[in-house]
Design a protein around this motif. Structure first.
Motif, short mmCIF file in Angstrom:
data_model
loop_
_atom_site.label_atom_id
_atom_site.label_comp_id
_atom_site.label_asym_id
_atom_site.label_seq_id
_atom_site.Cartn_x
_atom_site.Cartn_y
_atom_site.Cartn_z
N ILE A 148 0.82 -1.30 -0.02
CA ILE A 148 0.06 -0.10 0.09
C ILE A 148 0.81 1.24 0.00
CG2 ILE A 148 -1.71 1.35 1.16
CD1 ILE A 148 -2.72 -1.12 2.45
N THR A 149 0.85 2.15 -0.99
CA THR A 149 1.21 3.53 -0.92
C THR A 149 0.39 4.47 -0.32
OG1 THR A 149 2.52 2.77 -2.75
CG2 THR A 149 2.55 5.30 -2.24
N PHE A 150 0.64 5.29 0.57
CA PHE A 150 -0.07 6.25 1.41
C PHE A 150 0.56 7.42 1.42
CE2 PHE A 150 2.67 3.81 4.19
CZ PHE A 150 3.14 4.76 5.18
N ASP A 151 -0.51 8.41 1.36
CA ASP A 151 -0.02 9.72 1.51
C ASP A 151 -0.87 10.84 2.43
OD1 ASP A 151 0.77 12.60 0.89
OD2 ASP A 151 0.59 12.38 -1.32
N SER A 152 -0.20 10.88 3.60
CA SER A 152 -0.66 11.58 4.66
C SER A 152 -2.26 11.51 4.83
CB SER A 152 -0.74 13.42 4.23
OG SER A 152 0.66 13.61 3.88
N ILE A 153 -2.44 10.47 5.36
CA ILE A 153 -3.99 9.78 5.59
C ILE A 153 -3.92 9.69 7.22
CG2 ILE A 153 -4.25 9.04 3.36
CD1 ILE A 153 -4.16 6.05 4.74
N SER A 154 -5.06 9.61 7.81
CA SER A 154 -5.23 9.48 9.41
C SER A 154 -5.02 7.88 9.40
CB SER A 154 -6.36 10.04 9.85
OG SER A 154 -7.59 9.21 9.45
N CYS A 155 -4.81 7.75 10.58
CA CYS A 155 -4.98 6.22 11.22
C CYS A 155 -6.39 5.49 10.89
CB CYS A 155 -4.67 6.19 12.56
SG CYS A 155 -2.85 6.36 12.94
N ARG A 156 -7.40 6.26 10.97
CA ARG A 156 -8.82 5.70 10.80
C ARG A 156 -8.91 5.63 9.50
NH1 ARG A 156 -12.49 4.01 9.36
NH2 ARG A 156 -14.79 4.14 9.85
N ASP A 157 -8.63 6.43 8.41
CA ASP A 157 -8.61 6.32 7.21
C ASP A 157 -7.60 5.18 6.63
OD1 ASP A 157 -10.56 8.31 6.66
OD2 ASP A 157 -8.97 9.51 6.29
N MET A 158 -6.54 4.95 7.21
CA MET A 158 -5.83 3.75 7.28
C MET A 158 -6.43 2.45 7.32
SD MET A 158 -3.03 3.21 5.49
CE MET A 158 -1.89 1.88 5.30
N LEU A 159 -7.06 2.38 8.54
CA LEU A 159 -7.80 1.48 8.93
C LEU A 159 -8.79 0.94 7.90
CD1 LEU A 159 -8.33 -0.82 11.00
CD2 LEU A 159 -9.65 0.78 12.27
N SER A 160 -9.57 1.69 7.31
CA SER A 160 -10.51 1.48 6.31
C SER A 160 -9.93 1.11 5.04
CB SER A 160 -11.34 2.75 6.11
OG SER A 160 -12.24 3.01 6.97
N LEU A 161 -8.75 1.74 4.85
CA LEU A 161 -8.01 1.20 3.65
C LEU A 161 -7.71 -0.30 3.48
CD1 LEU A 161 -7.08 1.83 0.72
CD2 LEU A 161 -5.04 3.01 1.99
N VAL A 162 -7.00 -0.44 4.81
CA VAL A 162 -6.37 -1.98 5.10
C VAL A 162 -7.79 -2.88 4.81
CG1 VAL A 162 -5.67 -3.68 6.85
CG2 VAL A 162 -4.67 -1.10 6.55
N CYS A 163 -8.85 -2.49 5.43
CA CYS A 163 -10.17 -3.72 5.40
C CYS A 163 -10.38 -3.57 3.91
CB CYS A 163 -11.26 -3.00 6.20
SG CYS A 163 -10.77 -3.26 7.95
N GLU A 164 -10.42 -2.74 3.12
CA GLU A 164 -10.82 -2.47 1.41
C GLU A 164 -9.78 -3.53 1.02
OE1 GLU A 164 -10.94 1.37 0.51
OE2 GLU A 164 -12.44 1.94 2.15
N THR A 165 -8.30 -3.25 1.19
CA THR A 165 -7.26 -3.93 0.49
C THR A 165 -7.37 -5.39 0.80
OG1 THR A 165 -6.03 -1.94 0.92
CG2 THR A 165 -4.85 -4.00 0.34
N PHE A 166 -7.59 -5.97 2.01
CA PHE A 166 -7.55 -7.25 2.22
C PHE A 166 -8.91 -8.08 2.37
CE2 PHE A 166 -3.61 -5.58 4.07
CZ PHE A 166 -2.57 -6.76 3.62
#
Length: 523
Positions: A148-166
């Protein structure tokens, strides 16, 4: 009444009490979890941001100033929203715990990313920039590797992104983060409209305007795929090309989906290391000659775990010894020195170790690996179609709270049976939203096998948040994958771009194209 608390110099004290007459708790799967209180009082309330209440032992905090309307000298109307600890994750940027950078690329399993989220949020001696304490990792689904490449996102948005990714779902137990394939709790609850049957009213609605899918054309990734097993774009395809499911819907509705993490691959484990900085590794599991299956100079070894996680190397290979010798290269994710030079890897601090996992790309895998990948693609596509071939409907339930007396408390994720005889409906369905009045116990709920959100809403909700590229494990190959607004891929393969500007700037950096040229291209 609801007791409000306040902490001063770390000491908790009871504050004011407020009426619970118009107070309700609203919770959704991977969504809101808050207590909403509307009250009218005859004087200004002594209530501040950071004051909190307790529901089932969990603090719900007023994270911003209370909203109120002064109607007269003796009438003040307040709308208070107390938020679950989950909302704390919005306060902290997600960073690479090794580099400290908020703009980076990380490869790992779902658990690796969630552990980093917890590490970011917790304030410790090693992380003085944390914003809270007491966060832990609970049960997390064992997944494959993703980058995952990320750019200045909150930990909450990262948690959602991780769930979408996996393709998993998270839930919190206070400050413990858990993630499972699907939040489901079996119950014996049966709801039907009528006296003593549990429902005052029931409404059927469409979840969104998307269609139920009955025929799917699935393809996998484009790594290591022989031409005979690839589609026109080089992606792995099924021999039968498509799958169908008409159990719930007779109309033919077609979609193409891409599971780019499914491709012919070998997952190796480092058994021994040798040479300077362990650049020579041996893996006894290798059962093919890499020199024979490499595609020109494109072959790469990609580390999936360990100090070199996410790093790809060119290499030399000795088949007789099953030994891979890494070719030293610049460490792209490291910070440059004063002369602007980045260190080489492997080095004394970042090198292979026994037990590290890796795979190969830029090769044409033997038939057994291709057949295995086709089987995994078929299984994954069948699972996807079994879900998406269901009608995209939800039901709004107005529940008789007296019916619930003596029964288990209804919560999100519960599987309940809904009966609507006149529609020949009797189905086991999941509770996705619950709202309960804290005084009366009155309950409204939404049940559906789909979460009530569209990809377009995700885009709009993450403006100025994220530029990301989600790829299969094994390191970036420099490819840029732009997912358009109406792409029908599953959420596991979606990429979010925060705005047209960020999209252009991000791609420009990767391709060395001019912004003007890219604007013209995107038009």
């Amino acid at each position: 009444m609801i007791q409000v608390y306040r902490r001063t110099n770390g000491v908790e004290a009871s504050g004011i009490t407020i009426s619970d007459k118009n107070a309700s708790r609203l919770s959704e799967i991977m969504g809101v979890d808050e207590v909403r209180v509307s009250i009218v009082v005859d004087a200004v309330l002594d209530i501040h941001d950071s004051d909190y209440i307790k529901i089932n032992g969990i603090r719900y905090t007023l994270n911003r100033d209370a909203e109120y309307t002064k109607k007269s000298e003796v009438e003040y109307s307040y709308d208070l929203i107390f938020e679950h600890p989950l909302y704390t994750l919005f306060d902290k940027l997600f960073v690479n715990k090794i580099t400290g950078s908020a703009i980076d690329t990380i490869t790992g399993k779902a658990r690796d990313f969630i552990e980093q989220i917890v590490c970011c949020v917790n304030k410790t001696a090693g992380n003085p920039l944390g914003v809270d304490t007491g966060w832990t990792v609970g049960a997390v689904e064992d997944t494959g590797f993703k980058t995952i490449t990320f750019d200045s996102i909150s930990c909450r948005d990262m948690l959602s992104l991780v769930c979408e990714t996996f393709n998993i779902e998270f839930f919190l137990t206070d400050k413990q983060i858990n993630a499972v394939s699907r939040i489901e709790n079996e119950t014996n609850l049966v709801f039907e409209q009528g006296r003593g049957k549990g429902l005052y009213t029931v409404s059927q609605l469409n979840v969104d305007r998307d269609d139920t899918v009955t025929r799917v054309y699935p393809v996998g990734g484009n790594q290591n795929v022989p031409n005979a097993n690839a589609d026109y774009a080089g992606n792995l395809k099924l021999p039968e090309i498509y799958l169908e499911n008409f159990q719930d819907f007779e109309k033919v509705v077609e979609r193409k989906i891409i599971f780019d993490d499914i491709f012919p691959e070998f997952i190796g484990i480092v058994n021994t290391v040798s040479g300077e900085n362990n650049k020579e590794i041996v893996s006894n599991k290798i059962d093919f000659d890499l020199n024979q299956i490499a595609v020109g100079d494109n072959a790469r070894i990609n580390f999936l775990t360990g100090d070199l996680m996410g790093v790809s190397f060119t290499f030399q290979y000795n088949h007789a010894q099953k030994k891979v010798t890494l070719i030293e290269q610049e460490d792209e994710i490291a910070l440059p020195n004063e002369e602007g030079v980045k260190p080489q890897v492997p080095n004394a601090n970042k090198k292979p170790k026994v037990g590290d996992e890796f795979n190969f790309t830029g090769v044409i895998m033997p038939k057994s690996y291709v057949d295995n990948a086709i089987g995994r693609l078929r299984d994954k596509a069948t699972e996807w179609l079994d879900f998406h071939s269901r009608k995209r409907v939800k039901f709004e339930l107005n529940i008789d709270h007296r019916f619930m007396r003596g029964k288990q408390k209804l919560k999100i994720g519960d599987l309940v049976t809904l009966k609507i005889p006149e529609k020949n409906i009797q189905k086991l369905i999941r509770v996705t939203r619950v709202e309960e009045n804290l005084r009366t116990g009155a309950i409204s709920a939404t049940v559906s096998n789909y979460l009530d959100e569209k990809w377009e809403k995700k885009i709009e909700g993450q403006i100025s948040q994220l530029q990301t590229s989600i790829m299969s494990g094994g390191g970036s190959n420099g490819a840029i994958d732009i997912i358009e607004r109406f792409d029908q891929r599953p959420l596991t393969d979606k990429n979010v771009l925060s705005s047209l500007r960020s999209r252009i700037e991000f791609i420009s950096k990767k391709t060395n194209d001019t912004a003007e040229g890219l604007i013209t291209f995107l038009k």
